[in-house]
Scaffold this active site. Sequence first.
Site, PDB file in Angstrom:
ATOM      1  CB  CYS A  87      19.461 -62.366  42.293  1.00 36.92           C
ATOM      2  SG  CYS A  87      20.201 -63.912  41.704  1.00 36.92           S
ATOM      3  CG  HIS A 196      15.164 -62.518  40.239  1.00 26.03           C
ATOM      4  ND1 HIS A 196      15.929 -61.537  39.638  1.00 26.03           N
ATOM      5  CD2 HIS A 196      16.010 -63.553  40.461  1.00 26.03           C
ATOM      6  CE1 HIS A 196      17.177 -61.958  39.500  1.00 26.03           C
ATOM      7  NE2 HIS A 196      17.249 -63.180  39.999  1.00 26.03           N
ATOM      8  CD  GLU A 198      13.722 -58.766  39.454  1.00 24.83           C
ATOM      9  OE1 GLU A 198      14.774 -59.190  38.941  1.00 24.83           O
ATOM     10  OE2 GLU A 198      13.428 -58.967  40.651  1.00 24.83           O
TER      11      GLU A 198
END
Length: 233
Positions: A87, A196, A198
Site C-alpha cells: 500500500c 494488504h 499482512e
Amino acid sequence: MTTRIGVITFPGSLDDRDAQRAVRMAGAEPVALWHGDHDLQGVDAVILPGGFSYGDYLRAGAIAAVSPIMTELKDAAGKGMPILGICNGFQMLVEAHLLPGGLIRNAHQQFIRRDQLLTVENADTAWTHQFSKGQEITIPLKNADGGYIADAETLARVEGEGLVAFRYAGVNPNGSLDDIAGLTNPAGNVVGLMPHPEHAIEPGFGPDTPVAMRSGVDGLAFFTSAVQALQAV
C-alpha cells in the site's frame, strides 16, 4: 540461521506492527527499522508497510521515498535483496523509481475498504513463488490513493516484460490502468501491491471465505515465499 526481515517505520506508518507479526508467523525474525537511520542492520529482506507516511503530503509516499534509509534500500535492491512494498510502501517504491509508473487518488475520490479478489500474474518473484500464475486470492484492500497510472510507453513495457504481479479481479476498485494491483521489477526481488497481505495470515482475522467468516489466509504465502527463497540461497 534465522531469516531476519526488516520492517521500516515512517512517521504515519499504521501497519508496521502487523507486518512484523506476519514475518513472525512465517517463521522469520522481524527487525524494526527507522526511516531516519542509514542502517539496515544486516537484514535479509525489507518490508515497507502501509499507512500514511508524512500524512501523504505532496503525494502519497513522495516524502518517505527520500528518507535517509531509502539510500540504503535502493542499494540493497540493486544487489538483489527481497523488498516488499504494501500500500503506502508500494507508493514509496514507485516514487523512489524502484518500480515504474505512479499511484494517484482513487477514481471515485473516496477511501475504499474491501476484501479484494486478485489474480496472480507473476509467480516467479521472491514474494510470490508459492502461488501459481492465474491463481485467484483474496487480500484486504484499504486505500485512498491506489489508482495505478503510467504513460503509454511505460505501460507497454510493464505488460510486455511481465512486470504485472497482480491484477484486480471481479471489480477494479480504484480505476487502475489494466486492473493493475501490484508490480515486480525485472529481477523479481522488488514487489509492490496496494492490498494488504499482512491482514490475511491467520484464521479468524482474515477475509471471509466460502468455508468460514474471516478464515482467509492467502496473504501468508507472501511472507513464507520470501523466507523460503532466502533460506534456499
